[in-house]
Design a protein around this motif. Structure first.
Motif, PDB file in Angstrom:
ATOM      1  N   THR A 183       0.839  -1.162   0.001  1.00 28.19           N
ATOM      2  CA  THR A 183      -0.227   0.049   0.324  1.00 28.19           C
ATOM      3  C   THR A 183       1.083   1.111  -0.337  1.00 28.19           C
ATOM      4  OG1 THR A 183      -1.375  -1.252   1.209  1.00 28.19           O
ATOM      5  CG2 THR A 183      -2.227   1.412   0.956  1.00 28.19           C
ATOM      6  N   THR A 184       0.232   2.341  -1.178  1.00 29.28           N
ATOM      7  CA  THR A 184       0.943   3.492  -1.232  1.00 29.28           C
ATOM      8  C   THR A 184       1.580   4.267  -0.318  1.00 29.28           C
ATOM      9  OG1 THR A 184       0.185   4.333  -2.965  1.00 29.28           O
ATOM     10  CG2 THR A 184       1.867   2.977  -3.634  1.00 29.28           C
ATOM     11  N   LEU A 185       2.299   5.536  -0.118  1.00 32.34           N
ATOM     12  CA  LEU A 185       1.798   6.358   0.980  1.00 32.34           C
ATOM     13  C   LEU A 185       0.104   7.081   0.438  1.00 32.34           C
ATOM     14  CD1 LEU A 185       4.858   7.879   1.380  1.00 32.34           C
ATOM     15  CD2 LEU A 185       3.940   6.601   3.082  1.00 32.34           C
ATOM     16  N   GLY A 186       0.484   6.699  -0.151  1.00 34.03           N
ATOM     17  CA  GLY A 186      -1.126   7.660  -1.369  1.00 34.03           C
ATOM     18  C   GLY A 186      -2.408   6.951  -1.084  1.00 34.03           C
TER      19      GLY A 186
END
Length: 90
Positions: A10-13
């Protein structure tokens, strides 16, 4: 738990990204002179004038000054052509 051969991040976005797992000794080819995919549509590194192939590796002649004796400076023959692509002479 079974191994699916994929990793999920899961990316920071907040976006979920799934990538294929690579082998323990995999080294991403980084021997391209320009970014693959910036050249003519439908052409590959394997059809370029500047490719040097041997039994175990393929390298781009234009990046000869950066070559090492390892896999890190190899290229993939099936990679999309870069903007420096030229038709191979017969």
């Amino acid at each position: 738990m079974t191994d699916t051969g994929q990793l999920t991040f899961t990316t920071l976005g907040g976006e979920t990204v799934t990538v294929k797992k690579r082998g323990k000794h995999y080294i991403q080819p980084r021997g391209y002179i320009q970014r693959p995919g910036t050249g003519p549509a439908g052409e590959t590194c394997g059809t370029c004038e500047h490719i040097t192939k041997s039994r175990h590796f393929a390298k781009c002649e234009l990046s000869r000054g950066r070559w090492t004796r390892g896999r890190g400076t190899d290229i993939l023959v099936k990679a999309p052509a870069c903007r420096r692509w030229e038709a191979a002479s017969e």
